[in-house]
Design a protein around this motif. Structure first.
Motif, mmCIF file in Angstrom:
data_model
loop_
_atom_site.group_PDB
_atom_site.id
_atom_site.type_symbol
_atom_site.label_atom_id
_atom_site.label_comp_id
_atom_site.label_asym_id
_atom_site.label_seq_id
_atom_site.Cartn_x
_atom_site.Cartn_y
_atom_site.Cartn_z
ATOM 1 N N THR A 7 -1.762 6.021 -84.873
ATOM 2 C CA THR A 7 -1.271 4.652 -84.843
ATOM 3 C C THR A 7 0.250 4.577 -84.741
ATOM 4 O O THR A 7 0.782 3.502 -84.626
ATOM 5 C CB THR A 7 -1.736 3.889 -86.097
ATOM 6 N N VAL A 8 0.921 5.687 -84.805
ATOM 7 C CA VAL A 8 2.384 5.673 -84.764
ATOM 8 C C VAL A 8 2.903 6.500 -83.599
ATOM 9 O O VAL A 8 2.339 7.527 -83.266
ATOM 10 C CB VAL A 8 3.000 6.301 -86.035
ATOM 11 N N SER A 9 3.984 6.022 -83.043
ATOM 12 C CA SER A 9 4.670 6.794 -82.008
ATOM 13 C C SER A 9 5.666 7.734 -82.674
ATOM 14 O O SER A 9 6.169 7.461 -83.759
ATOM 15 C CB SER A 9 5.408 5.850 -81.058
ATOM 16 N N ILE A 10 5.953 8.832 -81.993
ATOM 17 C CA ILE A 10 6.954 9.780 -82.473
ATOM 18 C C ILE A 10 8.042 9.854 -81.419
ATOM 19 O O ILE A 10 7.771 10.098 -80.239
ATOM 20 C CB ILE A 10 6.347 11.169 -82.724
ATOM 21 N N PHE A 11 9.277 9.614 -81.865
ATOM 22 C CA PHE A 11 10.430 9.592 -80.979
ATOM 23 C C PHE A 11 11.299 10.807 -81.281
ATOM 24 O O PHE A 11 11.752 10.979 -82.412
ATOM 25 C CB PHE A 11 11.215 8.301 -81.173
ATOM 26 N N LEU A 12 11.501 11.637 -80.283
ATOM 27 C CA LEU A 12 12.293 12.849 -80.455
ATOM 28 C C LEU A 12 13.733 12.585 -80.039
ATOM 29 O O LEU A 12 14.012 12.276 -78.879
ATOM 30 C CB LEU A 12 11.686 13.989 -79.640
ATOM 31 N N ALA A 13 14.625 12.701 -81.001
ATOM 32 C CA ALA A 13 16.042 12.455 -80.785
ATOM 33 C C ALA A 13 16.794 13.768 -80.976
ATOM 34 O O ALA A 13 16.226 14.760 -81.422
ATOM 35 C CB ALA A 13 16.539 11.405 -81.780
ATOM 36 N N GLY A 14 18.083 13.746 -80.649
ATOM 37 C CA GLY A 14 18.925 14.917 -80.863
ATOM 38 C C GLY A 14 19.778 15.219 -79.653
ATOM 39 O O GLY A 14 19.684 14.556 -78.622
ATOM 40 N N PRO A 15 20.608 16.243 -79.784
ATOM 41 C CA PRO A 15 21.536 16.577 -78.707
ATOM 42 C C PRO A 15 20.834 17.167 -77.487
ATOM 43 O O PRO A 15 19.677 17.591 -77.566
ATOM 44 C CB PRO A 15 22.453 17.625 -79.355
ATOM 45 N N ILE A 96 17.139 0.298 -83.815
ATOM 46 C CA ILE A 96 16.371 -0.702 -84.578
ATOM 47 C C ILE A 96 14.964 -0.843 -84.007
ATOM 48 O O ILE A 96 13.977 -0.839 -84.748
ATOM 49 C CB ILE A 96 17.108 -2.059 -84.587
ATOM 50 N N GLU A 97 14.854 -0.958 -82.696
ATOM 51 C CA GLU A 97 13.538 -1.154 -82.064
ATOM 52 C C GLU A 97 12.644 0.070 -82.246
ATOM 53 O O GLU A 97 11.440 -0.061 -82.478
ATOM 54 C CB GLU A 97 13.699 -1.482 -80.576
ATOM 55 N N ILE A 98 13.231 1.238 -82.154
ATOM 56 C CA ILE A 98 12.449 2.465 -82.326
ATOM 57 C C ILE A 98 11.934 2.583 -83.755
ATOM 58 O O ILE A 98 10.791 2.963 -83.973
ATOM 59 C CB ILE A 98 13.292 3.688 -81.910
ATOM 60 N N LYS A 99 12.773 2.250 -84.718
ATOM 61 C CA LYS A 99 12.349 2.326 -86.119
ATOM 62 C C LYS A 99 11.168 1.396 -86.399
ATOM 63 O O LYS A 99 10.347 1.685 -87.262
ATOM 64 C CB LYS A 99 13.513 2.000 -87.051
ATOM 65 N N LYS A 100 11.072 0.292 -85.673
ATOM 66 C CA LYS A 100 9.946 -0.642 -85.840
ATOM 67 C C LYS A 100 8.649 -0.059 -85.297
ATOM 68 O O LYS A 100 7.570 -0.444 -85.717
ATOM 69 C CB LYS A 100 10.216 -1.951 -85.083
ATOM 70 N N LYS A 101 8.747 0.842 -84.322
ATOM 71 C CA LYS A 101 7.577 1.296 -83.576
ATOM 72 C C LYS A 101 7.045 2.665 -83.973
ATOM 73 O O LYS A 101 5.969 3.051 -83.534
ATOM 74 C CB LYS A 101 7.894 1.324 -82.075
ATOM 75 N N GLY A 102 7.822 3.415 -84.750
ATOM 76 C CA GLY A 102 7.324 4.735 -85.078
ATOM 77 C C GLY A 102 8.296 5.559 -85.887
ATOM 78 O O GLY A 102 9.147 5.031 -86.599
#
Length: 175
Positions: A7-15, A96-102
């Motif tokens: 039910t949750v998306s995972i967003f990969l961030a970083g350099p 902000i939008e990413i934190k709402k989605k996953g």
């Protein structure tokens, strides 16, 4: 982040060169979720490569395309694994939008390892024109990357090992 929780998306961030795209593909396969690479989506939408966008339209237009592509994807996909560009979350609205989605997972590595991994891309990536420019970019963004949650050091792990660490984040087997 166990397999049954879709039910949750995972967003990969970083350099750049931290392993977001390669880990994202493995993680998506493990979890049975679709994988997207934001830079690839931007290239498809613009019908230009990232360097061409920077050269022809400039960084400001690239950042607009990046935000538009991200927000559009967030509206149309409920769950996914998404590899973000290294500067995507510098824009507060995107964060902000990413934190709402996953869940944000921040992949990191030592500067030396990032530089070694990016060696073949120096000159191709618009903000990484030389070794020195890349190190300066990492210095400028260090505080930003450190402020993001769920940091996983990929310096000495394969995409498969990193994906497994991500799936264990919610089970107390944190890195």
């Amino acid at each position: 982040m166990e397999k049954e929780n879709k039910t949750v998306s995972i967003f990969l961030a970083g350099p750049p060169c931290a392993g977001k795209s390669s880990t994202g593909q493995v993680l998506a396969s493990m979890l049975g979720l679709p994988f997207y690479d934001l830079d690839k989506l931007i290239e498809k939408i613009a019908s230009l490569s990232i360097p061409e966008i920077f050269n022809k339209l400039g960084e400001q237009e690239f950042r607009k395309l990046e935000s538009d592509a991200l927000l559009s994807l967030l509206k149309t996909r409920k769950t996914m694994i998404l590899a973000l560009g290294g500067g995507c979350l510098l824009k507060e609205r995107n964060l902000i939008e990413i934190k709402k989605k996953g869940i944000i997972v921040t992949l990191t590595a030592s500067d030396e390892i990032l530089l070694e991994r990016c060696k073949l891309q120096i000159g191709y990536r618009p903000l990484i024109t030389t070794d020195k420019a890349f190190i300066e970019l990492l210095k400028r963004r260090k505080e930003h990357y450190n402020s993001l949650p769920n940091n996983i050091d990929t310096s000495y792990t394969s995409p498969e090992q990193t994906a497994l660490k991500i799936t264990n984040l919610g089970s107390g087997s944190n890195t």
